[in-house]
Design a protein around this motif. Structure first.
Motif, short mmCIF file in Angstrom:
data_model
loop_
_atom_site.label_atom_id
_atom_site.label_comp_id
_atom_site.label_asym_id
_atom_site.label_seq_id
_atom_site.Cartn_x
_atom_site.Cartn_y
_atom_site.Cartn_z
N MET A 98 0.84 -1.18 0.00
CA MET A 98 0.00 0.00 0.00
C MET A 98 0.89 1.25 0.00
O MET A 98 1.77 1.40 0.83
CB MET A 98 -0.89 0.01 1.24
N GLN A 132 -2.69 6.17 -0.13
CA GLN A 132 -3.72 5.78 0.83
C GLN A 132 -4.23 7.00 1.59
O GLN A 132 -5.44 7.19 1.75
CB GLN A 132 -3.15 4.75 1.81
N GLN A 153 -7.77 5.08 -4.75
CA GLN A 153 -6.44 4.55 -4.57
C GLN A 153 -6.09 3.53 -5.63
O GLN A 153 -5.04 3.60 -6.29
CB GLN A 153 -6.32 3.92 -3.18
N ARG A 154 -6.96 2.54 -5.82
CA ARG A 154 -6.68 1.49 -6.80
C ARG A 154 -6.59 2.05 -8.22
O ARG A 154 -5.77 1.62 -9.03
CB ARG A 154 -7.75 0.41 -6.72
#
Length: 737
Positions: free
Chosen positions: A29, A34, A721-722
């Motif tokens: 991450m 994030q 985020q993705r």
């Protein structure tokens, strides 16, 4: 909650799916990404929507917690600088989850509102009462005592507002206008016969999405009458959106007018607030079908602005509220199109005239007009860089506005009695984007929003003499770094440009380039704004030079500059991005023009896809988010403004369509990632599917990332985020040495 749908190889989708260069399961991450996503781009926790009370003693505002989208109501004390929380959604909901109707959710989408809780509020004229809505219900807060009263209404409230005297509240429910007299707390229907296909008091889709007219009813200054729009969409084409993850839930049907097809039929009625016969306003609706603006202000008559279908001509009309008859105050014409500004007309309270916005003389200008519509004088000249009206103070004939002649900057200005503009400083040093959000009615206090290349947005409370009162407190998480942005003007046209380098960039070392693009009407991207460049710096630090350009067709320069895209979205827009890129490389030799990628959303998504389809010699990879693929499938008011009616200018639609270039077999296919929310009700998901199908049939491999259940906005932190991880991976893979 909505989940990210990864790009899949499905028999029903003509797409060759690929993953980022490193599998997601092997990725850690990213701490910044994030945090960026969970704090809503570091904007949660910052004050929004400030309002100054009439006594200039208090500034009200909304604010969420740092990692929340739920906003609560606060009050800033001007004398002491202290801030206290006045009301929270949790107190009103008492543990029940907030819900939104389909209509309210769609309205917020049009307004680009992704927050929850209190997303807006109204303040009575005397400043004593605050009106808030939550989960379709209404509450009135007595500001001095803190007492909260729930209004006894039915559920599903939309667009609630105080009457001018503060004694009533009007709103729309079940497609009709209602009101509540606060003294009795009893609901009364004002209009009759509203239905889903013939709404009363609601703005139709194109009014909200393209005209910035979000309301469909208006109080009379004496609070005895209400003017309301009746929007008949029975003949408008209906489009259905289905949550593809939950087909068992059925679909939501929306009236969506596409170019050359039927619009909503809109008329304006006037009725007593106690109910009764409606007087319908009469104008030549055949010649001017668009009801663009309605104002009913103290000092002036009910006034409406109506436009012809192609938006090349408009009339400002005064209305006799007793009979509905109209009189032309002025007519504006433009051979290309007329831009709207909902702050105008602005009637003077003494009834002697009104302020008016025009671009008749080559740029944005504010005029003072006499009550009969004749020109009195120019108040803000075209060269001043006017952008938004803040307030006009009649007692000292002073106009406050935001803007600047340089489109990358913005400041607060005031003009006294039509003289030279005077800049007001909020304290920022260096180039900045400052804007007065509100000026008090008495003229002694203002709240200004300030941001720059090195400072996140901050709300300053100032006296209009320039003295500082304080700052609306933020609890937002602050970014851990400051973007390093360089600004240029390049090429003989003087394109504004910016470039962001990696933190460890070495002079003379060539790096791949990512061009962040919009390039369309209404919006510029080269601005002095730390908030807008955080994600770009993050991307740059992965080994890229991130660049942005504003070419012809964008606003904030001259009217002629903006109107270069008339009848053609695909030529000058892309040519200018290429020309600016090459001109910037002369000043920044580290740009590797053999490895250029491009990314954009909405019009920018259209431009990104257009770039690799039309100029694969320049652009080697693209990420296209929510692109308009065929302009015959976008809405009328926006598209016809620029491309004309498709029946009259089919060539404009042909040359501007991505499908035209998808079929071209003479050019190589560069890597293209299409990203689109499946529930998008602005640029529908079928746009991307049409392009994917055309590319598939032409034998051109490409990639598709559907965002399941998401609309034109992407508020979900995990999806944000993705999505950015996929974008990074895509450019790392395809722009590598």
């Amino acid at each position: 909650m909505r989940q990210l749908a990864a790009a899949l190889l499905l028999a029903s989708l003509p797409v060759f799916a690929q993953s980022p260069s490193t599998p997601m399961s092997d990725r850690k991450m990213d701490p910044f990404l994030q945090q960026y996503s969970e704090t809503r781009r570091f904007m949660s926790g910052r004050p929004v929507k400030p309002r100054i009370t009439v006594d200039e003693k208090t500034v009200l505002f909304l604010r969420a917690q740092p990692q929340s989208s739920t906003q609560t109501l606060f009050a800033f004390d001007v004398a002491t600088g202290a801030t206290k929380e006045l009301l929270t959604p949790a107190v009103l909901l008492k543990g029940v989850e907030e819900t939104l109707s389909v209509e309210e959710a769609a309205r917020r989408e049009r307004m680009r509102v992704s927050a929850r809780g209190f997303t807006s509020y109204d303040l009575s004229e005397d400043g004593e009462r605050i009106l808030v809505g939550l989960s379709g219900k209404l509450y009135v807060v007595e500001r001095t005592t803190g007492k909260v009263v729930e209004l006894k209404t039915g559920v599903g409230i939309i667009d609630p507002r105080f009457s001018p005297d503060g004694k009533q509240v009007a709103y729309v429910r079940d497609n009709d206008v209602f009101r509540v007299a606060l003294a009795t707390n009893k609901e009364q229907r004002v209009t009759q016969g509203g239905s889903p296909e013939k709404t009363h008091g609601l703005a139709e889709f194109v009014a909200q999405e393209e005209m910035s007219r979000f309301s469909g009813y208006w109080w009379s200054p004496d609070a005895k009458f209400i003017a309301y729009a009746e929007s008949d969409t029975s003949a408008v084409e209906k489009l259905t959106i289905v949550d593809v993850m939950h087909p068992e839930r059925g679909g939501n049907v929306f009236a969506y007018p596409r170019p050359g097809k039927n619009n909503a039929v809109v008329r304006l009625g006037i009725t007593p607030v106690t109910g009764g016969k409606t007087v319908w306003v009469a104008w030549d609706a055949k010649a001017y079908p668009y009801l663009a603006t309605v104002v009913w202000q103290k000092g002036g008559p009910l006034t409406v602005l109506v436009q012809n279908r192609t938006q090349t001509e408009q009339q400002l009309l005064s209305v006799d509220a007793r009979t509905g008859k109209t009189q032309v105050l002025l007519t504006e014409k433009d051979s290309a199109w007329l831009n709207l500004d909902q702050d105008f007309p602005r009637w003077l309270e003494d009834g002697s005239g009104f302020l008016w916005f025009t671009e008749r003389n080559g740029g944005p200008e504010v005029e003072l007009r006499n009550a009969d519509g004749s020109l009195a004088r120019s108040w803000v000249k075209p060269e001043a860089g006017f952008r938004t009206l803040v307030r006009f103070l009649e007692k000292d004939r002073t106009l406050y506005f935001n803007g600047d002649a340089n489109p990358t900057e913005s400041y607060v200005w005031r003009v006294k009695d039509g003289g030279a503009p005077e800049k007001l400083s909020t304290g920022a040093t260096g180039p900045a984007n400052e804007m007065a959000v509100t000026v008090s009615k008495q003229g002694g206090l203002l709240v200004a929003l300030s941001q720059s290349d090195t400072a996140m947005p901050r709300y300053h409370v100032l006296r209009t003499d320039g003295s500082r009162v304080g700052e609306l407190p933020s609890v937002a998480v602050e970014p851990s770094f400051t973007p390093r942005v360089q600004f240029f003007q390049v090429g003989p046209e003087g394109f504004h440009a910016s470039v962001i380098r990696p933190k460890d960039a070495k002079p003379g070392v060539k790096l791949p380039v990512v061009l962040k693009v919009y390039a369309g009407p209404t919006t510029t991207v080269v601005r002095h704004s730390m908030a807008e460049n955080l994600l770009n710096q993050w991307l740059a630090d992965k080994g890229f030079l991130v660049v942005k350009f504003d070419g012809r067709g964008t606003p904030l320069r001259t009217a002629a500059w903006e109107r270069q895209v008339k009848y053609d979205f695909a030529t000058v827009t892309l040519d200018d991005q290429v020309a600016a890129l090459r001109a910037l490389a002369e000043k920044v030799p580290e740009l590797d023009l053999a490895r250029v990628g491009i990314e954009g959303w909405s019009f920018g998504g259209y431009m990104a896809a257009l770039a690799v389809l039309k100029r694969p010699d320049v652009f080697k990879a693209a990420v296209s988010g929510a692109p308009v693929v065929d302009w015959l499938d976008y809405d009328t008011h926006y598209t016809e403004r620029y491309l004309g009616l498709p029946q009259e200018h089919p060539e404009a639609y042909e040359k501007s369509s991505l499908l035209t270039y998808a079929k071209d077999m003479s050019k190589p296919m560069r890597p293209l990632l299409l990203v689109h929310g499946t529930a998008d009700d602005n640029v529908y998901f079928f746009h991307t599917l049409k392009l994917s199908d055309a590319l598939f049939r032409a034998g051109k491999p490409h990639d598709l990332l559907p965002l399941s259940g998401l609309t034109h906005m992407v508020p979900d932190p995990l999806v944000t985020q993705r999505q950015n991880e996929w974008v990074l991976g895509y450019f790392q893979k395809h722009l590598a040495p």
